[in-house]
Design a protein around this motif. Structure first.
Motif, mmCIF file in Angstrom:
data_model
loop_
_atom_site.group_PDB
_atom_site.id
_atom_site.type_symbol
_atom_site.label_atom_id
_atom_site.label_comp_id
_atom_site.label_asym_id
_atom_site.label_seq_id
_atom_site.Cartn_x
_atom_site.Cartn_y
_atom_site.Cartn_z
ATOM 1 N N UNK A 1 0.848 -1.188 0.000
ATOM 2 C CA UNK A 1 0.000 0.000 0.000
ATOM 3 C C UNK A 1 0.885 1.240 0.000
ATOM 4 N N UNK A 2 0.303 2.369 -0.404
ATOM 5 C CA UNK A 2 1.018 3.641 -0.363
ATOM 6 C C UNK A 2 0.877 4.211 1.041
ATOM 7 N N UNK A 3 1.979 4.595 1.645
ATOM 8 C CA UNK A 3 1.976 5.146 2.999
ATOM 9 C C UNK A 3 2.833 6.405 3.045
ATOM 10 N N UNK A 4 2.783 7.089 4.172
ATOM 11 C CA UNK A 4 3.704 8.190 4.470
ATOM 12 C C UNK A 4 4.619 7.735 5.591
ATOM 13 N N UNK A 5 5.918 7.796 5.345
ATOM 14 C CA UNK A 5 6.936 7.388 6.315
ATOM 15 C C UNK A 5 6.762 5.947 6.768
ATOM 16 N N UNK A 6 6.162 5.118 5.899
ATOM 17 C CA UNK A 6 5.969 3.716 6.228
ATOM 18 C C UNK A 6 4.912 3.460 7.265
ATOM 19 N N UNK A 7 4.090 4.468 7.602
ATOM 20 C CA UNK A 7 3.099 4.342 8.665
ATOM 21 C C UNK A 7 1.685 4.292 8.078
ATOM 22 N N UNK A 8 0.844 3.473 8.687
ATOM 23 C CA UNK A 8 -0.557 3.377 8.289
ATOM 24 C C UNK A 8 -1.423 3.239 9.543
ATOM 25 N N UNK A 9 -2.230 4.276 9.873
ATOM 26 C CA UNK A 9 -2.279 5.601 9.238
ATOM 27 C C UNK A 9 -0.959 6.340 9.371
ATOM 28 N N UNK A 10 -0.873 7.468 8.667
ATOM 29 C CA UNK A 10 0.366 8.228 8.637
ATOM 30 C C UNK A 10 0.602 9.022 9.906
ATOM 31 N N UNK A 11 1.720 9.751 9.964
ATOM 32 C CA UNK A 11 2.102 10.472 11.183
ATOM 33 C C UNK A 11 1.124 11.589 11.521
ATOM 34 N N UNK B 1 -6.177 10.416 19.085
ATOM 35 C CA UNK B 1 -6.758 10.382 17.738
ATOM 36 C C UNK B 1 -7.361 9.005 17.446
ATOM 37 N N UNK B 2 -8.571 8.990 16.920
ATOM 38 C CA UNK B 2 -9.250 7.754 16.528
ATOM 39 C C UNK B 2 -9.733 7.944 15.091
ATOM 40 N N UNK B 3 -9.078 7.252 14.151
ATOM 41 C CA UNK B 3 -9.378 7.417 12.734
ATOM 42 C C UNK B 3 -10.111 6.187 12.207
ATOM 43 N N UNK B 4 -11.247 6.420 11.583
ATOM 44 C CA UNK B 4 -11.981 5.344 10.925
ATOM 45 C C UNK B 4 -11.571 5.285 9.459
ATOM 46 N N UNK B 5 -11.411 4.066 8.954
ATOM 47 C CA UNK B 5 -11.044 3.901 7.555
ATOM 48 C C UNK B 5 -11.685 2.665 6.965
ATOM 49 N N UNK B 6 -11.299 2.350 5.742
ATOM 50 C CA UNK B 6 -11.781 1.146 5.066
ATOM 51 C C UNK B 6 -10.588 0.361 4.534
ATOM 52 N N UNK B 7 -10.771 -0.947 4.456
ATOM 53 C CA UNK B 7 -9.701 -1.827 3.969
ATOM 54 C C UNK B 7 -10.232 -2.714 2.850
ATOM 55 N N UNK B 8 -9.515 -2.720 1.752
ATOM 56 C CA UNK B 8 -9.795 -3.618 0.639
ATOM 57 C C UNK B 8 -8.695 -4.672 0.550
ATOM 58 N N UNK B 9 -9.078 -5.920 0.300
ATOM 59 C CA UNK B 9 -8.069 -6.940 0.031
ATOM 60 C C UNK B 9 -7.353 -6.645 -1.281
ATOM 61 N N UNK B 10 -8.078 -6.082 -2.232
ATOM 62 C CA UNK B 10 -7.510 -5.780 -3.542
ATOM 63 C C UNK B 10 -6.891 -4.389 -3.561
ATOM 64 N N UNK B 11 -6.135 -4.122 -4.575
ATOM 65 C CA UNK B 11 -5.525 -2.819 -4.788
ATOM 66 C C UNK B 11 -6.630 -1.813 -5.104
ATOM 67 N N UNK B 12 -6.746 -0.744 -4.310
ATOM 68 C CA UNK B 12 -7.835 0.210 -4.511
ATOM 69 C C UNK B 12 -7.705 0.956 -5.836
ATOM 70 N N UNK B 13 -6.493 1.135 -6.342
ATOM 71 C CA UNK B 13 -6.352 1.777 -7.644
ATOM 72 C C UNK B 13 -6.925 0.886 -8.746
ATOM 73 N N UNK B 14 -6.792 -0.420 -8.589
ATOM 74 C CA UNK B 14 -7.401 -1.349 -9.548
ATOM 75 C C UNK B 14 -8.914 -1.376 -9.394
#
Length: 585
Positions: free
Chosen positions: A54-64, A168-181
């Motif tokens: 996945x694409x991350x910032x500074x290798x962190x998910x979520x980012x800094x 901080x409490x961040x809600x997100x979504x996760x796809x098994x597949x590549x989201x760009x695809x």
């Protein structure tokens, strides 16, 4: 590449926030320049028993987390080490006279290409609370996002009892597949994209999903304390209910603006919105574990991710002798889960949003425009395009068409040159038109029987506002392909939500009911399903400003437009020239 275990930093987030608060407090009352380095890169992450890059910032998910005080200057050097074009939007930051740093690709800047960099520079003005940053191109914000924590100036207290800790409490979504695809396939077929496989809390899927117990966000708390949860909905496509079992939540801030406090068992938060809530723990150790859960609110006729994500609220046992602080008998403790509203409980959502009110105090006034210079009426909703391309000459939208979305029947097409650059250079011809319709071209029964023709037009159009214009905008949902709630986000401005209702907006009778005393101030608002919302703002920030649905699928289908605010007559009302390192297309 970083492993998924390296990303599991959520358990220590309380400590991080508390340390940051102490450090910022020690820096004095003078405005500071906070400098950050964001390396955009690919990272290998495992969720739901599957590993993907996945694409991350500074290798962190979520980012800094980005920390600042109200009044501070911020500089973020973004270096793109990923294979994708990227830009970062600082969601909710006003960007007064700093539109070049706003971040939406092809609106205020061209994207940062692989191997390139750009330094975002802006100041935090008149805001305190929680905002967030995220990628603003394609569907990369599925994983490229993080919190912005804005503290009051040093020595200025919160207008409510200070919490003991902040999280901080961040809600997100996760796809098994590549989201760009995922989005590429949807745009090719003309149909709806595949829905996510799970929701996340701080990047973790939690115990209610298969193979996810080890990926659970745990908030360790002590009895008799108050915790401020900085809630952020970073999900791509879903509004979410949120509740903590056997605990109440006191809402004190939304979209980095204080509100009159009120207490609820459950709240609703739309994609793009933030909310600070106070959670008071029980006075003594309860000998139990409590789930904090989020699941979608929707009334769509289509498919959606109908699952629930859970985190764990875990009390520290004062009798535990474990040096690590872990309770040795947690597996034997009873577990309580909250009761969330029905998934389509529109009345709950309406009642909750009606509770939101600005402080409207001497220190934090509600500067809602009392007089209006320009009125706009925008219909927002889904429509269709005739099938073109598709797969094997067919499309998967309604009746063999392609899904589209529009505002006033205009489905926005991103240009290949950034709008702000074209405007500043005086070369708008061929890039955009300035005739965005102020009212629907063809009126109809918006919340009732839809017209037979569901096709919408394409265009790259902006609405032009002289500097200082006071604007009233009514956003009306349409039922063309079914009534749906649409969270609309306005870049560059906060606005006041002066009224909302169901059915068709009545321009004769509804304005008399507007709240012009203490309406809530926001940057993202949900247009009710089958209803309308009215907002007011003052166009006091020159530049080109995006307004779009924060459901990523609807924005991909064209539910977006742009405002062009002209320079004012005074030097401090003019947009400065672009920075030398502004990315080029």
């Amino acid at each position: 590449m970083a492993s998924s275990s390296a990303l599991r930093s959520s358990a220590s987030v309380v400590v991080v926030v508390v340390v940051a608060v102490v450090l910022l407090a020690a820096m004095g009352a003078e405005a500071e320049t906070r400098k950050y380095q964001f390396d955009v890169q690919m990272t290998s992450v495992t969720r739901l028993c599957g590993t993907k890059g996945i694409v991350t910032v500074n290798g962190q998910y979520p980012g800094p987390t980005l920390f600042a005080r109200e009044g501070d200057h911020v500089e973020v050097n973004v270096v793109n080490r990923s294979p994708y074009n990227i830009s970062i939007h600082w969601h909710g930051v006003r960007q007064l006279l700093s539109g070049w740093a706003d971040g939406p690709s092809y609106i205020t800047q061209c994207p940062i290409q692989p191997g390139q960099s750009y330094v975002y520079r802006y100041q935090i003005v008149g805001q305190r609370g929680t905002l967030w940053w995220h990628a603003h191109i394609s569907w990369l914000r599925a994983t490229v996002y993080g919190p912005i924590v804005i503290l009051p100036p040093a020595g200025v207290p919160y207008p409510f009892p200070a919490p003991d800790e902040e999280v901080p409490v961040m809600f997100g979504e996760w796809w098994r597949n590549d989201t760009e695809a995922v989005i590429a396939q949807a745009l090719q077929t003309g149909g709806g994209p595949n829905v996510s496989d799970a929701y996340t809390i701080n990047g973790l899927t939690g115990p209610l999903y298969n193979c996810s117990a080890q990926d659970t966000f745990k908030l360790k708390v002590k009895p008799g304390k108050t915790y401020m949860l900085r809630l952020i909905n970073a999900a791509l496509n879903d509004e979410l209910f949120f509740s903590v079992a056997n605990h109440t939540l006191t809402v004190v801030d939304v979209d980095a603006l204080y509100v009159k406090p009120f207490t609820v068992d459950t709240l609703i938060i739309a994609p793009g919105q933030t909310s600070n809530v106070l959670l008071a723990t029980k006075p003594t150790y309860p000998g139990a574990i409590y789930y904090m859960e989020a699941r979608p609110y929707t009334n769509t006729q289509g498919t959606f991710d109908n699952t629930t994500v859970a985190g764990v609220l875990e009390y520290e046992d004062p009798s535990s002798s474990s040096s690590s602080g872990e309770n040795q008998s947690n597996s034997n403790l009873p577990v309580f889960a909250p009761t969330l509203p029905p998934i389509n409980d529109t009345s709950f959502v309406a009642n909750y949003t009606a509770k939101l009110r600005s402080l409207a105090s001497a220190e934090y006034p509600a500067a809602v425009p009392q007089d209006v210079d320009r009125r706009f009426f925008f219909t927002v909703g889904l429509g269709t395009h005739p099938c073109a391309g598709g797969v094997n000459g067919t499309c998967q939208g309604p009746n063999g068409s392609r899904f589209a979305a529009s505002i006033n029947n205009v489905s926005f097409v991103l240009p290949t040159t950034a709008l702000l650059q074209a405007h500043f250079a005086g070369r708008s011809n061929g890039v955009y038109a300035t005739n965005f319709p102020a009212f629907p071209p063809t009126p109809f029964n918006y919340a009732g029987t839809p017209p037979n023709n569901t096709n919408v037009m394409n265009g790259t159009k902006v609405a032009v506002l002289p500097f200082g214009t006071s604007v009233e905008l009514v956003l009306q949902d349409t039922s063309i392909l079914g009534a749906e709630s649409h969270p609309l986000h306005l870049h560059g401005f906060n606005f006041f939500v002066v009224g909302q209702g169901f059915g068709n907006f009545d321009p004769t009778n509804d304005p008399a009911k507007f709240n012009l005393v203490d309406p809530v101030e926001r940057n993202t608002v949900g247009v009710p399903a089958g209803g309308w919302v009215a907002i007011r703002f003052r166009a006091d920030n020159p530049g080109v400003w995006f307004m779009h649905c924060h459901l990523e699928v609807h924005m991909s289908w064209g539910l977006k437009m742009a405002w062009l605010v002209l320079d004012g007559s005074l030097p401090n009302q003019k947009l400065p020239p672009p920075p030398l390192d502004l990315p080029q297309c």
